[in-house]
Design an enzyme around this catalytic site. Sequence first.
Site, PDB file in Angstrom:
ATOM      1  N   GLU A   1      -2.223   1.727  40.524  1.00  0.00           N
ATOM      2  CA  GLU A   1      -1.179   2.446  41.259  1.00  0.00           C
ATOM      3  C   GLU A   1      -0.409   3.402  40.346  1.00  0.00           C
ATOM      4  O   GLU A   1      -0.999   4.042  39.466  1.00  0.00           O
ATOM      5  CB  GLU A   1      -0.271   1.442  41.978  1.00  0.00           C
ATOM      6  CG  GLU A   1      -1.085   0.564  42.965  1.00  0.00           C
ATOM      7  CD  GLU A   1      -0.240  -0.258  43.908  1.00  0.00           C
ATOM      8  OE1 GLU A   1       0.742   0.259  44.441  1.00  0.00           O
ATOM      9  OE2 GLU A   1      -0.596  -1.433  44.140  1.00  0.00           O
TER      10      GLU A   1
ATOM     11  N   ASP B   1       2.065  -1.133  54.313  1.00  0.00           N
ATOM     12  CA  ASP B   1       1.777  -1.485  52.923  1.00  0.00           C
ATOM     13  C   ASP B   1       2.969  -2.243  52.337  1.00  0.00           C
ATOM     14  O   ASP B   1       4.054  -2.275  52.901  1.00  0.00           O
ATOM     15  CB  ASP B   1       1.451  -0.212  52.111  1.00  0.00           C
ATOM     16  CG  ASP B   1       0.643  -0.522  50.855  1.00  0.00           C
ATOM     17  OD1 ASP B   1       0.573  -1.706  50.461  1.00  0.00           O
ATOM     18  OD2 ASP B   1       0.082   0.411  50.258  1.00  0.00           O
TER      19      ASP B   1
END
Length: 874
Positions: free
Chosen positions: A550, A350
């Site tokens: 997020e 990621d």
Amino acid sequence: MCHSAVQTRAAGAPAWSPAVRFSPHQTLSLHRIFLAASLAGALIMPTHLVLAADIAATVHPDAWPQGSWPLPPDPALEARVKALLAKMSVEDKVGQMIQADIKSVTPDDVRKYRLGSILAGGNSKPNGQQTATTKQWQQLSDAFYRASMDTSGGRLAIPVLFGIDAVHGHNNLVGSTLFPQNSALGNARDPELIHEIGAATARELRASGINWTFAPTLTVPQDGRWGRAYEGYSENPALVAQYAAAVVEGLEGKLGTPQFLDADHVIATAKHFVGDGGTHDGKDQGDAQVSEAVLRDVHAAGYPPAIKAGVQVVMVSFSSWNGVKMAGNKALITDVLKGRMDFGGIVLGDWNAHGQVPGCTNEDCPVAYNAGLDMLEAPDSWKGLYNNTLAEVKSGVIPMSRVDDAVTRILRVKLRLGMFEAGLPSANPLVLASAQVIGSPAHRALARRAVRESLVLLKNDGVLPIDPRKHVLVTGDGADNISKQNGGWTLTWQGTGLTNADFPGATSIFAGIQAQVKAAGGRAELSIDGSYKSKPDVAIVVFGEDPYAEFQGDLPNLAYRPGNDHDLDLLRRLRGQGVPVVAVFLTGRPLWMNREINASDAFVVAWLPGSEGAGIADVLLRTRDGRIAHDFHGKLAYSWPRTAVQIPLAGGKDNYHPQFPYGFGLTYADHGDTGRLPEEAGIELSSARAGVYFTHGKPAQGFALRLTGANGAAANVTATPAATADGSLRIASLDYKAQEDARRLSWSGNGAAHAALVAPAPLDVERETNGDVLLVTTLRVDAVSPQGTAIGVGCGVGCKAQVPIGRQLDDLPRGQWLRVGISLKCFRDAGADMSKLDQPFEWIGSPGESIAITDVSLGTVADKTLVCPVARKD
Ligand code: BGC
Ligand code: BGC
């Protein structure tokens, strides 16, 4: 485990056997062992500490589900890979293992460094243009492809992959079809729908020249406080597992048919492996403190079916498992995912996540490659990573066998996708037809159906369905707000800074209602604040969470906008005026809503429905001739909390007492009174009022950041960068601890200019003022103006206080982040009424000044506490 019960489960029971649940007991004892061992280790023998961590994070691959890679062996393909690999230099190979972001990489870089793939992050658009057109995306993709195929100077032609987060439709592209976010789709309990959404998303991606999505998110969120809970289909692993296969087949095409990875499909990414939805306290990128069995049975449930369906990529999570960062967890990546589960595709890291592995930086992380990651996302750090990785491969720190495994996997995926034969991305027939594909009526109709299917009815005292021939008031700040319908990962990373004009072809909830009411001969009236001239027959109040993505969406508890009862007041006011009220709640996750439910005659959870707001009218309204065309269908995929502190909800059979259980959802056939729900939140809601005003570089929920220029003109900041009209004050994003989690303010021109945080409703901080609480801000002083600085508060019309702090500011070190506090008493002493602050923080700066700021809150600790410079007047 009762996996089969997904569709038939009756209300009232937990979704799955408590045996697979994370028992609080288990955690505790694990923690106790860990704690005791750590303490002992710290005091006696440091090695114990390491040992304890090892025990907690020990992996037993044999205990994981055994898989087998579903693609049949392909000798011709293998021969091509082998031949190519033999021709590749070390440089060629390392280039394949790195993914750069289009914000920081050019086609020339790809030509030179032979990078294997690029991505467009949530804030990265062609030419940096937020409103980039389909054509610009196609051209960008072509440009990168051409660079990767350039054989000048003896280079090898290896087509570059282009990945993007198409997580609810092709959500980075203006004019695309935006499907409901995943936490909405879970309620539909309809794998066929999920399959069709995958297929439509793939077509829109291909039509813009992109062949790879970082989806599906197969997280199994266990804590609604997590800012990414809406990216998960359900808290129930069985439902996630069922959807996993459907969405992968939709995106990639069905394995074993000619459609698999053909020109209409893209490669999919199962993410984030593993445990992202299980982090402690729901903290994003945090630590999943669960047993190996829970990690496997709950959090990994989606992976075996995704692999079986042929998913080509797995993205590794930012998070840790029992203290070990996933990006460095060789046992789980290599032994479990690639070994036991036999995953044969690409393992991708990621966004700079490797930089969080101990001993690594964003530019250097052999540990991640050695743990089994094949490609690292190094958006802005790719060049450093390339150079360091190259050196490490040459010196043997990263074995060549590991490199060859990684590159082999990457090449296989490219070959399976037919990339070597396909030619330019724009040669895809869907590109030629892009105007008919992107945001097409068929795709929008599918999205609208998805909206209808995912609505969940929690209460109906008989006001629904609504007669469209009546006078319908549509109100609340979500009524005509397409950005709010969509949430994060929508045109921008956070989904913020957008207006309805940014969504051509989309329909707001109001517009959908209006069209049907008008067609039936009724009257729909839009009034955001709920005022009206003639009394309506019914009011539909649309309200809910503002977009976030997020960690910016992490919450301390499940309270909805604590301290700001604006929406509740609106519901109560209309009801008090004798208007029946239908609440439509826009949210990524279940939040404590008992007061709002009590204040409504019907309560509908619309989640984050996406671009097709008309799907709401389809279910809420009768047809013109009085029929019910579409009943409610959605059944909760997440348990709904009874209090704001009921976390996690599903703790096992004995203590499972949510307000609305997993699987709950009324239909029009259900009758009966919901009754009055208890209104104890479980926390002091008003105390949260005195909490956080600005966090991660953003105003807290409900707050606004307002800039007032030297010329007195004021405007709220909706996106950065921004500036006052006269240019006297500029604001830009910058990184503090994470991407774009701070703001820089800089003053120029002449005269003082202000940045103020405006509260949604007046705050009473009298008690805190008496209690010697500080107003604390984490900031960095870059330059101080000789003309002085002040901190102020506003307390309504004609009421304010400003405290000069220029001298003290000048004494602070430059370029260093500090928590700076000032006692609330200073403002009271300077004349403010602390019981009604509408601007709890104002910074008045002068030309030449520059500061960076990441948060503002009430607190009691600071690195530096300023003294009240104004003597108290009696
Ligand atoms: C997110 C991923 C995403 C990636 C690329 C990361 O911050 O965690 O889900 O795919 O960025 O945008
Ligand atoms: C996101 C990216 C985004 C970036 C902003 C990342 O965490 O995943 O997609 O563009 O932050 O800096």
